[in-house]
Design a protein around this motif. Structure first.
Motif, PDB file in Angstrom:
ATOM      1  N   THR A 124      45.065   8.026  22.225  1.00 52.66           N
ATOM      2  CA  THR A 124      46.369   8.538  22.660  1.00 52.66           C
ATOM      3  C   THR A 124      47.372   8.590  21.520  1.00 52.66           C
ATOM      4  OG1 THR A 124      47.042   6.339  23.434  1.00 52.66           O
ATOM      5  CG2 THR A 124      46.118   7.817  25.077  1.00 52.66           C
ATOM      6  N   CYS A 125      47.194   7.758  20.511  1.00 47.79           N
ATOM      7  CA  CYS A 125      48.120   7.750  19.377  1.00 47.79           C
ATOM      8  C   CYS A 125      47.431   8.184  18.085  1.00 47.79           C
ATOM      9  CB  CYS A 125      48.714   6.350  19.215  1.00 47.79           C
ATOM     10  SG  CYS A 125      49.926   6.180  17.900  1.00 47.79           S
ATOM     11  N   GLY A 126      46.103   8.065  18.049  1.00 49.65           N
ATOM     12  CA  GLY A 126      45.377   8.416  16.835  1.00 49.65           C
ATOM     13  C   GLY A 126      45.166   7.249  15.893  1.00 49.65           C
ATOM     14  N   ASP A 127      45.389   6.034  16.376  1.00 48.10           N
ATOM     15  CA  ASP A 127      45.187   4.846  15.540  1.00 48.10           C
ATOM     16  C   ASP A 127      43.699   4.519  15.431  1.00 48.10           C
ATOM     17  OD1 ASP A 127      48.014   4.491  15.657  1.00 48.10           O
ATOM     18  OD2 ASP A 127      47.740   3.496  17.588  1.00 48.10           O
ATOM     19  N   GLU A 128      43.316   4.074  14.262  1.00 47.12           N
ATOM     20  CA  GLU A 128      41.936   3.631  14.035  1.00 47.12           C
ATOM     21  C   GLU A 128      41.958   2.341  13.248  1.00 47.12           C
ATOM     22  OE1 GLU A 128      39.620   6.563  12.015  1.00 47.12           O
ATOM     23  OE2 GLU A 128      40.365   8.180  13.298  1.00 47.12           O
ATOM     24  N   GLY A 179      47.055   4.875  11.104  1.00 47.90           N
ATOM     25  CA  GLY A 179      47.771   5.173  12.339  1.00 47.90           C
ATOM     26  C   GLY A 179      49.221   4.765  12.251  1.00 47.90           C
ATOM     27  N   CYS A 180      49.800   4.478  13.402  1.00 54.54           N
ATOM     28  CA  CYS A 180      51.241   4.257  13.474  1.00 54.54           C
ATOM     29  C   CYS A 180      51.631   2.875  12.938  1.00 54.54           C
ATOM     30  CB  CYS A 180      51.720   4.416  14.909  1.00 54.54           C
ATOM     31  SG  CYS A 180      51.159   3.102  16.013  1.00 54.54           S
ATOM     32  N   ALA A 181      52.927   2.714  12.734  1.00 51.46           N
ATOM     33  CA  ALA A 181      53.467   1.459  12.202  1.00 51.46           C
ATOM     34  C   ALA A 181      53.144   0.281  13.104  1.00 51.46           C
ATOM     35  CB  ALA A 181      54.982   1.585  12.028  1.00 51.46           C
ATOM     36  N   LYS A 197      49.058   0.071  23.708  1.00 50.23           N
ATOM     37  CA  LYS A 197      47.691   0.265  23.214  1.00 50.23           C
ATOM     38  C   LYS A 197      47.635   0.146  21.698  1.00 50.23           C
ATOM     39  CE  LYS A 197      46.233   3.275  26.979  1.00 50.23           C
ATOM     40  NZ  LYS A 197      46.031   4.683  27.352  1.00 50.23           N
ATOM     41  N   CYS A 198      48.687   0.627  21.041  1.00 49.52           N
ATOM     42  CA  CYS A 198      48.744   0.548  19.572  1.00 49.52           C
ATOM     43  C   CYS A 198      48.750  -0.916  19.133  1.00 49.52           C
ATOM     44  CB  CYS A 198      50.021   1.211  19.046  1.00 49.52           C
ATOM     45  SG  CYS A 198      50.230   2.915  19.588  1.00 49.52           S
ATOM     46  N   ALA A 199      49.581  -1.709  19.791  1.00 49.00           N
ATOM     47  CA  ALA A 199      49.729  -3.121  19.417  1.00 49.00           C
ATOM     48  C   ALA A 199      48.461  -3.914  19.721  1.00 49.00           C
ATOM     49  CB  ALA A 199      50.925  -3.729  20.152  1.00 49.00           C
TER      50      ALA A 199
HETATM   51 ZN    ZN Z   1      49.822   3.917  17.555  1.00 48.98          ZN
END
Ligand code: ZN
Length: 148
Positions: A37-41, A63-65, A127-129
């Motif tokens: 959903t965010c593109g984090d790997e 991915g994101c911060a 989900k990112c965290a």
């Molecule tokens: Zn993310």
């Protein structure tokens, strides 16, 4: 709640200076996780010593911060701990992230990870965290399979 409170100083500091970043050897097990959903790997490795302690957590993350800062916080939080204690932190962090902003988190247990309390208000960011922590849990699970 203002959006900038999502990116607390602690989170931005970990994002800019990621602790423990890079893949290292030796390692006991590895886990790759993706947050589509965010593109984090993340590719995360654990090195478990003969006493069942986490000697090192190394990782490569894109991915994101939030996701990258979370990996850095995880590294600081669990390195040197017995796996059982690391899993207590993992559970506490999971509970914090599921709290939708109702839980401030226990700094005694979570350390810098309490900075993510505000993130729990944003389901997409949760989900990112959690991504690095999912990788940790999976890698530890795999390492048990290897040593058995
Ligand atoms: Zn993310």
């Amino acid at each position: 709640m203002r959006l900038d409170s999502l990116y607390q100083d602690v989170i931005m500091d970990h994002y800019r200076r990621r602790r423990g970043h890079g893949l290292r050897e030796p390692f006991t097990a590895e886990s790759c996780q993706v947050n589509p959903t965010c593109g984090d790997e993340i590719r995360l490795r654990v090195a478990v010593d003969g006493q069942g302690r986490i000697a090192d957590v190394s990782y490569e993350a894109a991915g994101c911060a939030i996701s990258q800062a979370s990996a850095s916080v995880l590294h600081d939080a669990v390195c040197g701990l017995p796996q059982s204690e690391a899993m207590i932190i993992e559970s506490a962090f999971h509970a914090l992230m599921q709290s939708r902003g109702t839980d401030a988190g226990d700094p005694e247990v979570l350390g810098d990870a309490v900075a993510f309390a505000g993130v729990s208000r944003y389901p997409a960011r949760v989900k990112c965290a959690l991504l690095p922590w999912m990788a940790l849990k999976d890698a530890l699970h795999r390492s048990e399979g290897i040593s058995r």
